[in-house]
Write an enzyme that holds these catalytic residues in place. Structure first.
Site, PDB file in Angstrom:
ATOM      1  CE  LYS A   1      -4.399   1.119  -1.068  1.00 32.30           C
ATOM      2  NZ  LYS A   1      -4.012  -0.126  -0.310  1.00 32.30           N
TER       3      LYS A   1
ATOM      4  CE1 TYR B   1      -4.225   1.508   4.780  1.00 27.68           C
ATOM      5  CE2 TYR B   1      -2.752   0.138   5.958  1.00 27.68           C
ATOM      6  CZ  TYR B   1      -3.105   0.518   4.707  1.00 27.68           C
ATOM      7  OH  TYR B   1      -2.356   0.406   3.751  1.00 27.68           O
TER       8      TYR B   1
ATOM      9  CE1 TYR C   1      -4.681  -1.017  -4.466  1.00 32.87           C
ATOM     10  CE2 TYR C   1      -5.305  -3.284  -4.798  1.00 32.87           C
ATOM     11  CZ  TYR C   1      -4.960  -2.133  -3.936  1.00 32.87           C
ATOM     12  OH  TYR C   1      -4.797  -2.032  -2.547  1.00 32.87           O
TER      13      TYR C   1
ATOM     14  CB  VAL D   1      -0.091  -5.828   4.004  1.00 33.10           C
ATOM     15  CG1 VAL D   1      -1.108  -5.446   4.702  1.00 33.10           C
ATOM     16  CG2 VAL D   1      -0.184  -6.181   2.677  1.00 33.10           C
TER      17      VAL D   1
ATOM     18  CB  SER E   1      -0.828   0.059   1.230  1.00 30.59           C
ATOM     19  OG  SER E   1      -1.927  -0.731   0.892  1.00 30.59           O
TER      20      SER E   1
HETATM   21  N1  LIG Z   1      -2.460  -2.570   3.235  1.00 31.26           N
HETATM   22  C1  LIG Z   1      -1.971  -2.941   2.207  1.00 31.26           C
HETATM   23  O1  LIG Z   1      -0.813  -2.812   1.834  1.00 31.26           O
HETATM   24  C2  LIG Z   1      -2.929  -3.721   1.304  1.00 31.26           C
HETATM   25  C3  LIG Z   1      -2.517  -3.953  -0.129  1.00 31.26           C
HETATM   26  C4  LIG Z   1      -2.768  -5.006  -0.757  1.00 31.26           C
HETATM   27  N2  LIG Z   1      -2.466  -5.218  -2.072  1.00 31.26           N
HETATM   28  C5  LIG Z   1      -4.364  -5.185  -0.743  1.00 31.26           C
HETATM   29  O2  LIG Z   1      -5.021  -4.645  -1.447  1.00 31.26           O
HETATM   30  O3  LIG Z   1      -5.042  -5.843   0.147  1.00 31.26           O
END
Ligand SMILES: NC(=O)CC[C@H](N)C(=O)O
Length: 306
Positions: A67, A242, A190, A260, A64
């Site tokens: 993002k 988050y 994505y 993650v 993420s």
């Molecule tokens: N928090 C994350 O890093 C989530 C990214 C992961 N690729 C997902 O879409 O679930």
């Protein structure tokens, strides 16, 4: 005070005993193979000086953290109001892949850094860029100065094989009229963005523009305006971790973004960008030892935006 490699190494040794208390992400099967013992940190000063320790040069899945990169590309290709009528600026207080709010709030994601918000951004990039994957690769290679950055195809296809929740999020937004393209190709982009393989050093260099008013390392032109850089940092500080954003602000006190894969980037505006990596996560999906390392670093060098 400026961190030395010795200070960074001693911070890593202090947090190393925390390894074992978190959980490596296993909902993406390819990620659970990463050894939990990995631990690295890199600091990039605005003058380009790099200070690092541990596994700072080993590439991992940025997940993420991407993002922030997709948002930056969107800011370059859309007027702000085109983005902000499709996604909010508020912390969600929910898990990064939660669907509850999305249904209640008519398909408008709370912010850009939860999966729903990032999927809207990817949908927008898909509409306006001819080769969104290639553009992203060129963008990160330029920002990091590392020509070898690639997508990990195994991680991307592993996520594609386990994409039910992200696909559901995208289809729900499409049902509300907040998703313009076919879901599957946007999801594939994505997942590729999430599967970028970068090291702490690559990440600290790449995100230095947020510490330097939109100006990337060694560049002559900004990639976002000074105001946009400040705005992205504000969103990172409130939404980047988050439902752990409050805890992170309290403990670390810097704008940040986690993934993650166990990476976290943090920004000290006007001074430096930092990246840490430790694969085990806390219950909010943020690197457990990585957060602790940033907390110690902030304390030792006396930095906080608060
Ligand atoms: N928090 C994350 O890093 C989530 C990214 C992961 N690729 C997902 O879409 O679930």
């Amino acid at each position: 005070m400026k961190p030395t490699p010795e200070l960074l190494s001693s911070i890593l040794e202090e947090v190393r005993p925390l390894i074992g208390q978190g959980k490596v992400a296993d909902y993406i099967p390819a990620l659970k193979k990463v050894p939990a013992s990995k631990l690295g940190i890199a600091v990039c000063y605005n003058d380009g000086e790099i200070i690092k320790a541990g596994d700072a040069e080993e590439a991992f899945s940025i997940q993420s953290i991407s993002k922030v990169l997709s948002l930056t590309l969107a800011l370059q290709n859309y007027q702000p109001e085109e983005i902000w009528h499709r996604v909010g600026k508020e912390p969600s207080g929910q898990a990064f892949n939660s669907m509850i709010q999305l249904e209640m709030e008519q398909g408008i994601p709370r912010n850009l850094f939860i999966n729903a918000g990032a999927l809207v951004v990817c949908d927008m990039l898909h509409s306006r860029l001819s080769a969104p994957r290639q553009r992203m690769l060129e963008f990160v290679r330029r920002l990091s100065g590392n020509e070898h950055i690639c997508y990990d195809k195994v991680v991307a296809s592993s996520e594609m094989d386990h994409s039910d929740r992200n696909a559901s999020i995208a289809y729900l937004m499409r049902a509300f009229g907040n998703f313009d393209n076919d879901v599957m190709p946007v999801l594939a982009n994505y997942f590729h963005y999430c599967a970028l393989q970068m090291s702490c050093v690559d990440l600290a260099k790449t995100f230095n523009y947020l510490a330097n008013k939109g100006l990337p390392l060694g560049a002559e032109k900004t990639i976002v305006s000074q105001t946009q850089s400040k705005q992205v940092n504000a969103l990172l500080a409130t939404c980047g971790l988050y439902d752990g954003a409050g805890e992170f602000a309290y403990r670390v006190g810097m704008p940040g973004k986690s993934g993650v894969g166990g990476g976290i980037i943090a920004i000290v505006p006007g001074e430096m960008s930092i990246a840490v990596w430790s694969p085990e996560l806390d219950p909010s999906g943020n690197s457990l030892a990585g957060t602790a390392a940033l907390e110690l670093l902030a304390e030792r060098i006396g930095r906080s935006i608060f």
